[in-house]
Enzyme design. Sequence first.
Site, PDB file in Angstrom:
ATOM      1  N   ASP A 254      70.653  -8.791  60.021  1.00  0.00           N
ATOM      2  CA  ASP A 254      69.885  -7.618  59.599  1.00  0.00           C
ATOM      3  C   ASP A 254      68.506  -7.653  60.270  1.00  0.00           C
ATOM      4  OD1 ASP A 254      68.514  -5.679  58.301  1.00  0.00           O
ATOM      5  OD2 ASP A 254      68.910  -6.431  56.277  1.00  0.00           O
TER       6      ASP A 254
ATOM      7  N   CYS B  90      76.617  -0.417  57.235  1.00  0.00           N
ATOM      8  CA  CYS B  90      75.750  -1.568  56.957  1.00  0.00           C
ATOM      9  C   CYS B  90      75.137  -1.328  55.582  1.00  0.00           C
ATOM     10  CB  CYS B  90      74.711  -1.756  58.066  1.00  0.00           C
ATOM     11  SG  CYS B  90      73.691  -0.297  58.410  1.00  0.00           S
TER      12      CYS B  90
ATOM     13  N   CYS C 101      69.530   0.770  60.638  1.00  0.00           N
ATOM     14  CA  CYS C 101      69.319  -0.189  61.745  1.00  0.00           C
ATOM     15  C   CYS C 101      70.608  -0.475  62.509  1.00  0.00           C
ATOM     16  CB  CYS C 101      68.743  -1.505  61.213  1.00  0.00           C
ATOM     17  SG  CYS C 101      67.132  -1.349  60.425  1.00  0.00           S
ATOM     18  N   ARG C 102      71.543  -1.197  61.888  1.00  0.00           N
ATOM     19  CA  ARG C 102      72.717  -1.691  62.615  1.00  0.00           C
ATOM     20  C   ARG C 102      73.799  -0.641  62.816  1.00  0.00           C
ATOM     21  NH1 ARG C 102      73.499  -6.549  58.545  1.00  0.00           N
ATOM     22  NH2 ARG C 102      72.668  -4.869  57.229  1.00  0.00           N
ATOM     23  N   SER C 103      74.228   0.027  61.743  1.00  0.00           N
ATOM     24  CA  SER C 103      75.377   0.934  61.916  1.00  0.00           C
ATOM     25  C   SER C 103      75.055   2.174  62.763  1.00  0.00           C
ATOM     26  CB  SER C 103      76.009   1.317  60.566  1.00  0.00           C
ATOM     27  OG  SER C 103      75.104   1.949  59.717  1.00  0.00           O
TER      28      SER C 103
ATOM     29  N   ASN D  56      72.078   1.963  56.668  1.00  0.00           N
ATOM     30  CA  ASN D  56      72.472   2.983  57.656  1.00  0.00           C
ATOM     31  C   ASN D  56      71.268   3.483  58.472  1.00  0.00           C
ATOM     32  OD1 ASN D  56      74.078   6.295  57.661  1.00  0.00           O
ATOM     33  ND2 ASN D  56      74.313   4.660  59.125  1.00  0.00           N
TER      34      ASN D  56
HETATM   35  P1  4NP Z   1      70.586  -1.844  57.999  1.00  0.00           P
HETATM   36  O1  4NP Z   1      69.163  -2.542  57.717  1.00  0.00           O
HETATM   37  O2  4NP Z   1      71.489  -2.241  56.831  1.00  0.00           O
HETATM   38  O3  4NP Z   1      71.044  -2.450  59.269  1.00  0.00           O
HETATM   39  O4  4NP Z   1      70.336  -0.359  58.071  1.00  0.00           O
HETATM   40  C1  4NP Z   1      68.501  -2.424  56.494  1.00  0.00           C
HETATM   41  C2  4NP Z   1      67.761  -1.289  56.231  1.00  0.00           C
HETATM   42  C3  4NP Z   1      67.095  -1.160  55.033  1.00  0.00           C
HETATM   43  C4  4NP Z   1      67.184  -2.159  54.090  1.00  0.00           C
HETATM   44  C5  4NP Z   1      67.922  -3.292  54.351  1.00  0.00           C
HETATM   45  C6  4NP Z   1      68.581  -3.418  55.555  1.00  0.00           C
HETATM   46  N1  4NP Z   1      66.507  -2.022  52.847  1.00  0.00           N
HETATM   47  O5  4NP Z   1      66.564  -2.961  52.028  1.00  0.00           O
HETATM   48  O6  4NP Z   1      65.896  -0.967  52.569  1.00  0.00           O
END
Ligand code: 4NP
Length: 166
Positions: free
Chosen positions: A131, A12, A17-19, A15
């Site tokens: 997200d 994602c 939240c989702r992945s 790394n």
């Molecule tokens: P992820 O979520 O891609 O599912 O891990 C996010 C985590 C952090 C950020 C964006 C999305 N960020 O902009 O820091």
Amino acid sequence: MNKPPIRVLFFCLGNICRSPLAEALFRHHVRQRGLADEFEIASAGTSGYHVGEPPDPGSVRVARERLQLDISDQRAQQLDPSHLRDYDYLVAMDRSNLRNAEQLDGASEAALLLFRDFESNPETRGADVPDPWGGGPSHFEDVYDIVDRCAEAFLDYVSQREGIDP
Ligand code: 4NP
């Protein structure tokens, strides 16, 4: 001679939240089917924003609540060209993740896939895993449901492609 493991990496943006949930739920389904020895499973983020950090508290919480699974020992890493060479399947959580990965060296030879292409429902097939970063518990619940069903469907796909007996 032992067969080499099938290497699967979910990615994602951050790394966190989702992945990490995709990694944990795919591993869960692999274990449930008695296939743990056949797979090597990891996750990464296209950004370096959170490298070295544990998963977001929202993801840790939903994994614990829904599956009694502790994912807090995972640590974020950034996707790089070595992952594209080393993994057999690289699965993006959304289309912007996919576009980011396509910029890396070796992308044209890598098996880059979109997770929700494995949705059985045509209405949601090909959509992004939303997200949930900065969102409340319901956002993480929604992600959990999507990731759980896509992890199973993706395992069906890989098993069939790799000739693993059901
Ligand atoms: P992820 O979520 O891609 O599912 O891990 C996010 C985590 C952090 C950020 C964006 C999305 N960020 O902009 O820091």
